[in-house]
Scaffold this motif. Structure first.
Motif, PDB file in Angstrom:
ATOM      1  N   ASN A 315      51.454  54.964  33.595  1.00  0.00           N
ATOM      2  CA  ASN A 315      52.310  55.201  34.767  1.00  0.00           C
ATOM      3  C   ASN A 315      51.594  55.929  35.894  1.00  0.00           C
ATOM      4  O   ASN A 315      52.183  56.756  36.600  1.00  0.00           O
ATOM      5  N   GLY A 316      50.314  55.618  36.063  1.00  0.00           N
ATOM      6  CA  GLY A 316      49.577  56.142  37.203  1.00  0.00           C
ATOM      7  C   GLY A 316      48.897  57.456  36.973  1.00  0.00           C
ATOM      8  O   GLY A 316      48.257  57.985  37.890  1.00  0.00           O
ATOM      9  N   THR A 317      49.010  58.017  35.765  1.00  0.00           N
ATOM     10  CA  THR A 317      48.317  59.289  35.517  1.00  0.00           C
ATOM     11  C   THR A 317      46.822  59.133  35.739  1.00  0.00           C
ATOM     12  O   THR A 317      46.172  59.999  36.324  1.00  0.00           O
ATOM     13  N   ASN A 318      46.307  58.013  35.267  1.00  0.00           N
ATOM     14  CA  ASN A 318      44.891  57.693  35.496  1.00  0.00           C
ATOM     15  C   ASN A 318      44.759  56.212  35.830  1.00  0.00           C
ATOM     16  O   ASN A 318      45.472  55.366  35.275  1.00  0.00           O
ATOM     17  N   TRP A 319      43.837  55.917  36.740  1.00  0.00           N
ATOM     18  CA  TRP A 319      43.546  54.526  37.116  1.00  0.00           C
ATOM     19  C   TRP A 319      42.081  54.229  36.795  1.00  0.00           C
ATOM     20  O   TRP A 319      41.225  55.108  36.872  1.00  0.00           O
ATOM     21  N   SER A 320      41.826  52.999  36.461  1.00  0.00           N
ATOM     22  CA  SER A 320      40.436  52.559  36.243  1.00  0.00           C
ATOM     23  C   SER A 320      40.249  51.193  36.880  1.00  0.00           C
ATOM     24  O   SER A 320      41.188  50.400  36.994  1.00  0.00           O
ATOM     25  N   VAL A 321      39.040  50.964  37.308  1.00  0.00           N
ATOM     26  CA  VAL A 321      38.714  49.676  37.926  1.00  0.00           C
ATOM     27  C   VAL A 321      38.836  48.575  36.889  1.00  0.00           C
ATOM     28  O   VAL A 321      38.396  48.722  35.747  1.00  0.00           O
ATOM     29  N   SER A 322      39.443  47.467  37.295  1.00  0.00           N
ATOM     30  CA  SER A 322      39.647  46.328  36.385  1.00  0.00           C
ATOM     31  C   SER A 322      39.230  45.056  37.115  1.00  0.00           C
ATOM     32  O   SER A 322      40.044  44.199  37.437  1.00  0.00           O
ATOM     33  N   ASN A 323      37.899  44.948  37.362  1.00  0.00           N
ATOM     34  CA  ASN A 323      37.400  43.945  38.306  1.00  0.00           C
ATOM     35  C   ASN A 323      36.444  42.918  37.727  1.00  0.00           C
ATOM     36  O   ASN A 323      35.972  42.043  38.458  1.00  0.00           O
ATOM     37  N   LYS A 324      36.085  43.000  36.488  1.00  0.00           N
ATOM     38  CA  LYS A 324      35.028  42.141  35.969  1.00  0.00           C
ATOM     39  C   LYS A 324      35.365  40.669  36.204  1.00  0.00           C
ATOM     40  O   LYS A 324      36.384  40.174  35.765  1.00  0.00           O
ATOM     41  N   GLY A 325      34.473  40.002  36.909  1.00  0.00           N
ATOM     42  CA  GLY A 325      34.691  38.586  37.223  1.00  0.00           C
ATOM     43  C   GLY A 325      35.402  38.355  38.533  1.00  0.00           C
ATOM     44  O   GLY A 325      35.512  37.211  38.982  1.00  0.00           O
ATOM     45  N   LEU A 326      35.890  39.436  39.166  1.00  0.00           N
ATOM     46  CA  LEU A 326      36.585  39.301  40.444  1.00  0.00           C
ATOM     47  C   LEU A 326      35.536  39.285  41.559  1.00  0.00           C
ATOM     48  O   LEU A 326      35.183  40.315  42.115  1.00  0.00           O
ATOM     49  N   THR A 327      35.054  38.100  41.863  1.00  0.00           N
ATOM     50  CA  THR A 327      33.920  37.949  42.782  1.00  0.00           C
ATOM     51  C   THR A 327      34.394  37.768  44.218  1.00  0.00           C
ATOM     52  O   THR A 327      34.083  36.781  44.879  1.00  0.00           O
TER      53      THR A 327
END
Length: 923
Positions: A315-327
Motif C-alpha cells: 500500500n505504498g509503504t515502499n516502492w521499487s522499480v518494475s521495469n525489466k523489458g520496458l524499453t
C-alpha cells in the motif's frame, strides 16, 4: 542535439517513427539493461495480464505481475500517433487502446491489434470506459463516442456536452457514466450517453485530469485544485486536500478502502477515509511525474514520466522499480569519453556504461536537475546541459557533478559544444553563452544573432555554427564574439541539428538535409533516398553521415544518396541522439532507450583481387606484387616467411628457395570494412647451378703436377674427381701418372637454393718424345728401333708409313724417318729424323768424285769431273741428319767443316738423277 517543440495540451510530442526501408544482414541490438523505463500513461488489467500504455512506445504486457515486460505492438503502426497510448480499457476478452490514431482492439491478449475507427470523426482518443457491453471513447476535441458492438462502429453521444474541450477522463458508476473535461468540469449521463448534464457544484477547479469511483463515491483529480469528492453522483463536490501537498492530481486508483492519488510533482498520496486526509507514500519513488495508477491484486503500479513503472506490495509503504523489458526509456543525448558512454534523459538525469552499453548505472551525485538535454566532452571534463538548471560539470568521469552557472542568465540549455578551451551553450531564448575557463564563468555572445532559440551547435575548424528555431544558421569565425547569418540556399530556417564531416557541414531541417562545402557560404539540398524530409537528427563520424527523419538514414558519399538502416529497431520509436565510438554506433531514442550496432555493419564491403603468383627462381631479381581492392584503397602485402621472401611495399626480394604465403589485405576505413584477406602461394625454385671449368691444356708425361681451377655461379666450393688411371687428384692438384687422355669432373653438390651441377674437361698426357736407334745404316737393310714398345707410328719424309706401327721398322727406301707414339688420342712429339741412304736404291755417278783432304780438319774440298753441270752437294751425319746442302756448277767446291764433331760423315752428290755417296772423316 536536443530540442523543445510546442506540444498540444495532452503533452505529447510529435515523434519520429522508425520504419525499416531495407534489410541488412545484421540488426540493431537493444542495450537497456539498467536503462529500462520510460513514459507510462495508462494501465489495464485483464486477468493475470497487466498492460501498460506508453507515450511513444506503444503497449507493453506483463504476465508475471510486472516483474518483466514485453512489447505487444503488432498492428500499432498506422501513423505517428498510434504509438501514444493515452488510455486502455478491458471489455470481456477484448482490450481497447486509445491512441492519437484512434481506437485499436486486441482479441488475443495483445498479440495483435486492429484499428476500429468506423464512425469516429475525431481519432485523437484521450480516455476510455466500459459499461457492460458499451464502450465509451473520449476525444481531444469532439466529445464522447459510443460503441455497442465491441468497437466495430462508433456514434457520437454529445448531447449536453461542451465538445470543444478534451474529454480527459471517463468513469462508470452503476448506470451512470461520468466524463471529466479539461475546462468545463464533470458531466454525467444516466442513459448511456444519450444526454449529458454538467455536475460541477462545489467544483472550484474544472480542469479535470482523472476520475475514480468506489461504491457510491466519486473522486475527481484536477490540474491544480487537488482532489474533489462527491457522495451524491456528482451533484455536489467537496475539496478533500488535507495532507495533499501536490494539487496536480493526474491519476486516481481505488484498492479496497484505499484511494491512491498520483500527482504531477511525482508523489503518490494515500487516503483510507474517502479523502478526508492524505498521507504521502513515496519511499522509493524517484520520478517527478506520476501519470497513471493501477491495482492488480495486492499490488499497486505507478506509471511515471521517464522512469517507467514502480510497484508497491504494501500500500505504498515502499516502492521499487518494475521495469525489466520496458524499453521505452527516453534518451536525450549520448556522449563517449574513452571507454565510457554517457546517456542523459529528461527525467532520469545521467547514466553511464563502461561495458559498451551492456549495463547502465545512474550517476547523478550533485546533479540537482535531472532534465538533461545535452552532453559535451572537453578533455577530461564532461558537461551536462539541463533544462532549467543550467550547466553541470564532472571532472571525474561522471562520478560527481557541480553546477557551473556563474554568468549564465538563461538556464534552459538545449545544446553544448566544445572548441579548444572554450565551451558554448545554446539556450532556449537566451542565445549563446561562452566559457573560457571550464564553465567557471559564462559570457553571453549574441552579437549579430537575430534569433536566440539555439537548437544546435557545431564546430568546423575555426568556425562555429549555430542552428536556430526560425532564424536559420549563424556562423562565427572569432570564437563566438560575433555572428553572421549564412542561409544562402536554405529553404527552411528551422535548423534542427548540425553535423560536421571533414570539410562538409550538414544541416538537418524540415525540408531535409542541406550541405555546404564552402564553410556555410552556400547550401545545397542533398535528399536522394531520404523520405520524409523532416530531419531532426544529424550526426557524423568521419565520412559516415547519419540523418534522423522517419527512421535513421546513412550516407557514405557526402550526402549524395541516403539509405535506411533500421533493421531490428522497434517500429515505434523516435531517434533523439546518435554517437559513434571506436567500433559501434549508439542511438538514443525517445521511447526505446539505447540501441547498438557495430559500425562495421553499416560500412560497405570490399573485395581484393589478387591473382596467382608465377613461380620464381632463387637468384632472380626483385619483382612487384599487384593486387587491387574494389574500394580503390591501397592493398598491403605480408610474407609468411620474410627469410624466404621479404616484402617492402609491393616489392618482393627473393632471399632463398622455398614456399611462402603472400597475404594481400586492406584494413578498411570509415567507409569500408576490412576486406577478406586473399592469400597466394609463392614458390621459389632452386636456381640452376653452372660451373665454369676452363679447357685444360695438354701435358706431356713427366711434366710437373699442376693445379685445377673452376668456379660455380653459386659461389659454392667446387670439387674435382677422376676415374682415369692416368692421373691422381689431391684436392685441386693433378699428378700425371702415364700417357693418354684423362677426364676430370668438376662438381658442386648444390644446397637448398641451388641444384647440383657438374662440368667435365679432358686433356691429353702426351707420351715422351720417342728416341730412334738406327742399326745397319750402311747396309741395304738398316733397322730403326723406337724406345717405346707400343703406340708407334713411323713416318718417311713427313708422310705416314702405312702399317708401320711396331717398335722396330726396316726402311726399304732412302729418306728421313721419324716416329710418333700415340696413347689413346694423345700423340707425342716426332722423334728426331733419321736420314738413311739405302745403298740398293743409289745409281752411282759416272763422274769421278774426289774428296780431299780426307780426313779433313777445317775445309773439305770436293772435285768433280763434269764442270758446268748442276750438282747438289749435301753433307749428312751417319744418323741421317742433314748438315748442309748447296747447289754447285763449278768443278770444285770447298765446304767449312771446322764446326763438325769428330767422326764419319757422308757427302751426297746428286747430278742428273744419279747419286754418289762418299764417306769422309772429320778430325
Amino acid at each position: 542535439m536536443i530540442q523543445l517543440k510546442a506540444t498540444p495540451l495532452k503533452l505529447v510530442a510529435v515523434t519520429i517513427l522508425l520504419i525499416s526501408y531495407f534489410n541488412l544482414s545484421a540488426q540493431w541490438i537493444e542495450k537497456n539493461n539498467g536503462l529500462y523505463g520510460g513514459d507510462v500513461r495508462s494501465f489495464a488489467v485483464s486477468g493475470t495480464n497487466l498492460f501498460a500504455g506508453t507515450s511513444s512506445g506503444g503497449v507493453f504486457r506483463s504476465i508475471d505481475n510486472g516483474t518483466t515486460w514485453s512489447a505487444v505492438n503488432n498492428g500499432l503502426t498506422i501513423s505517428n500517433y498510434s504509438s501514444f497510448i493515452s488510455c486502455l480499457a478491458v471489455s470481456g476478452n477484448s482490450i481497447f487502446a486509445g491512441t492519437g490514431a484512434g481506437v485499436f482492439i486486441s482479441i488475443n491478449n495483445g498479440d495483435s491489434w486492429s484499428q476500429v475507427n468506423s464512425g469516429l470523426t475525431e481519432i485523437d482518443i484521450i480516455s476510455l470506459a466500459v459499461s457492460g457491453s458499451n464502450i465509451f471513447a473520449g476525444t481531444y476535441s469532439k466529445g464522447v463516442f459510443l460503441s455497442t458492438n465491441n468497437g466495430a462502429s462508433w456514434t457520437a453521444v454529445n448531447t449536453g456536452l461542451t465538445t470543444s474541450f478534451s474529454i480527459t477522463a471517463l468513469s462508470v458508476s452503476g448506470t451512470r457514466i461520468f466524463a471529466g473535461t479539461n475546462s468545463d468540469g464533470v458531466f454525467v449521463s444516466s442513459n448511456n450517453g444519450a444526454s449529458w448534464n454538467a455536475v460541477n457544484t462545489g467544483l472550484t477547479d474544472t480542469n479535470i485530469r482523472s476520475l475514480a469511483v468506489t461504491g457510491g463515491n466519486i473522486f475527481a483529480g484536477t490540474n491544480g485544485g487537488g482532489v474533489f469528492f462527491s457522495s451524491d453522483n456528482g451533484a455536489n463536490w467537496t475539496v478533500v486536500n488535507t495532507g495533499l501537498t501536490s494539487t496536480y492530481v493526474y491519476t486516481l486508483a481505488v484498492s479496497g478502502s484505499n484511494i491512491f492519488a498520483g500527482t504531477f510533482e511525482g508523489k503518490v498520496f494515500l487516503s483510507s477515509n474517502n479523502g478526508s486526509n492524505w498521507n504521502a507514500v513515496n519511499t522509493g519513488l524517484t520520478d517527478t511525474h506520476v501519470f497513471s495508477l493501477a491495482v492488480m491484486g495486492t499490488s499497486i503500479f505507478a506509471g511515471t514520466d521517464g522512469v517507467g513503472i514502480f510497484r508497491t506490495d504494501n500500500n505504498g509503504t515502499n516502492w521499487s522499480v518494475s521495469n525489466k523489458g520496458l524499453t521505452v526509456a527516453s534518451v536525450s543525448d549520448l556522449a563517449v569519453s574513452g571507454s565510457t558512454i554517457f546517456a542523459s534523459s529528461a527525467t532520469g538525469g545521467i547514466l553511464l556504461s563502461s561495458d559498451n552499453g551492456n549495463t547502465w548505472a545512474s550517476t547523478n551525485t550533485g546533479l540537482t536537475n535531472h532534465n538533461v538535454k545535452a552532453l559535451a566532452i572537453s578533455g577530461s571534463n564532461v558537461y551536462a546541459g539541463t533544462y532549467g538548471g543550467g550547466v553541470f560539470l564532472s571532472s571525474n568521469n561522471g562520478i560527481g557533478w557541480s553546477p557551473v552557472n556563474n554568468g549564465l542568465t538563461e538556464t534552459n540549455i538545449l545544446c553544448l559544444a566544445a572548441s579548444g578551451s572554450s565551451i558554448f551553450a545554446g539556450t532556449y531564448g537566451g542565445g549563446i553563452f561562452r566559457s573560457n575557463n571550464d564553465g567557471s564563468s559564462w559570457t553571453v555572445v549574441n552579437s549579430g544573432l537575430t534569433n536566440t532559440y539555439i537548437y544546435s551547435l557545431a564546430i568546423s575548424g575555426n568556425s562555429i555554427f549555430a542552428g536556430t528555431s526560425g532564424g536559420g544558421l549563424f556562423r562565427s569565425t572569432d570564437n563566438g564574439s560575433t555572428w553572421a547569418s549564412v542561409n544562402s540556399g536554405l529553404t527552411n530556417v528551422y535548423i534542427n541539428d548540425l553535423a560536421i564531416s571533414r570539410n562538409s557541414i550538414f544541416a538537418g531541417t524540415y525540408d531535409g538535409v542541406f550541405l555546404s562545402t564552402n564553410n556555410g557560404d552556400t547550401w545545397t539540398a542533398v535528399n536522394t533516398g531520404l523520405s520524409p524530409l523532416g530531419v531532426e537528427l544529424m550526426s557524423a563520424s568521419d565520412r559516415n553521415i547519419f540523418a534522423g527523419t522517419v527512421g535513421l538514414f546513412h550516407s557514405n558519399n557526402n550526402g549524395v544518396s541516403w539509405a535506411s538502416i533500421n533493421t531490428g529497431l522497434p517500429k515505434i520509436t523516435s531517434i533523439k541522439t546518435l554517437v559513434v565510438s571506436a567500433d559501434n554506433i549508439f542511438i538514443g531514442t525517445a521511447a526505446a532507450g539505447v540501441w547498438l550496432r557495430p559500425l562495421s555493419e553499416i560500412k560497405s564491403p570490399q573485395t581484393i583481387t589478387f591473382g596467382s603468383l608465377a613461380s620464381k627462381t632463387f637468384g632472380g631479381s626483385s619483382f612487384n606484387l599487384s593486387a587491387s581492392a574494389s574500394s580503390n584503397l591501397p592493398v598491403s602485402f605480408v610474407s609468411s616467411d620474410p627469410t624466404v621472401a621479404s616484402i617492402n611495399g609491393s616489392s618482393v626480394t627473393i632471399l632463398k628457395a622455398g614456399s611462402v604465403t603472400i597475404t594481400a589485405s586492406q584494413g578498411g576505413d570509415d567507409i569500408y570494412n576490412p576486406a577478406v584477406a586473399v592469400q597466394q602461394t609463392l614458390t621459389i625454385n632452386k636456381a640452376p647451378q653452372v660451373i665454369t671449368f676452363g679447357v685444360l691444356s695438354d701435358k706431356t708425361i713427366g711434366d710437373a703436377a699442376f693445379g685445377l681451377s673452376a668456379t660455380a655461379n653459386s659461389s659454392l666450393p667446387v670439387s674435382f674427381a677422376t676415374s682415369s688411371d692416368k692421373i691422381t687428384i689431391n684436392s685441386s692438384q693433378v699428378t700425371l701418372l702415364k700417357a693418354g687422355r684423362a677426364t676430370i669432373t668438376a662438381s658442386q653438390a648444390g644446397n637448398s637454393n641451388y641444384t647440383a651441377a657438374a662440368s667435365e674437361q679432358s686433356f691429353c698426357i702426351r707420351p715422351t718424345k720417342p728416341v730412334v736407334t738406327a742399326t745397319d745404316i750402311t747396309t741395304q737393310s738398316p733397322i730403326l728401333t723406337s724406345n717405346t714398345i707400343t703406340g708407334n707410328q713411323w713416318f718417311l719424309n713427313g708422310a705416314t708409313v702405312s702399317g708401320a706401327t711396331s717398335q722396330t721398322f726396316t726402311p726399304t727406301e732412302s729418306g728421313t724417318y721419324k716416329v710418333q707414339v700415340k696413347v689413346d688420342d694423345c700423340i707425342s712429339e716426332f722423334s728426331d729424323g733419321q736420314a738413311l741412304i739405302i745403298t740398293g736404291d743409289i745409281q752411282s755417278l759416272n763422274t769421278t768424285i774426289v774428296l780431299h783432304p780426307n780426313p779433313a780438319t777445317d775445309w773439305l774440298t770436293i772435285s768433280f769431273g763434269d764442270a758446268g753441270r748442276k750438282k747438289v752437294v749435301s753433307l749428312y751425319q751417319l744418323s741421317g741428319q742433314l748438315l748442309t746442302s748447296q747447289d754447285v756448277l763449278a768443278g770444285e767446291i770447298s765446304l767449312n767443316v771446322s764446326s763438325f764433331s769428330k767422326g764419319i760423315y757422308i757427302a751426297k752428290i746428286i747430278s742428273s738423277g744419279s747419286i754418289k755417296l762418299v764417306k769422309f772423316e772429320k778430325r
